[in-house]
Write an enzyme that holds these catalytic residues in place. Structure first.
Site, PDB file in Angstrom:
ATOM      1  N   ARG A  18       0.820  -1.219   0.000  1.00  0.00           N
ATOM      2  CA  ARG A  18       0.000   0.000   0.000  1.00  0.00           C
ATOM      3  C   ARG A  18       0.846   1.258   0.000  1.00  0.00           C
ATOM      4  NH1 ARG A  18      -3.558  -0.495   4.997  1.00  0.00           N
ATOM      5  NH2 ARG A  18      -1.632  -1.421   5.721  1.00  0.00           N
ATOM      6  N   ASN A  36      -6.032  -2.807   2.081  1.00  0.00           N
ATOM      7  CA  ASN A  36      -6.047  -4.252   2.268  1.00  0.00           C
ATOM      8  C   ASN A  36      -7.498  -4.684   2.410  1.00  0.00           C
ATOM      9  OD1 ASN A  36      -3.255  -4.507   2.290  1.00  0.00           O
ATOM     10  ND2 ASN A  36      -3.096  -4.476   4.506  1.00  0.00           N
TER      11      ASN A  36
END
Length: 88
Positions: A18, A36
């Site tokens: 990320r 996520n």
């Protein structure tokens, strides 16, 4: 302007996916977000110029160094005019 929703499967959580995506997107001038998911995938939305969004999709196909990407699903969506890039 284009918008793509991307689902990345494999060993993609806990490998700085990320944050690496956020940094790449900011550098490429792409807006959107990345998060996520409960099923172990990473989901992202990218908005921007076609070439910049394609660059982000290409990055997702390999991911950061410790990631092991097994699949990348890409869907077209209508742009919403997002600003900035957020890790959710």
């Amino acid at each position: 302007m284009t918008r793509k929703r991307v689902i990345v499967s494999g060993r993609v959580q806990g490998v700085f996916f990320r944050d690496s995506t956020r940094r790449r997107a900011e550098s490429a001038g792409v807006t959107g977000w990345v998060r996520n998911t409960a099923d172990g995938t990473v989901e992202a939305v990218f908005e921007g110029e076609d070439s910049a969004v394609e660059e982000m999709i290409a990055f997702c196909r390999s991911g950061p160094g410790r990631a092991e990407v097994s699949a990348v699903d890409v869907e077209d969506e209508q742009p919403e005019g997002l600003s900035g890039f957020e890790v959710r």
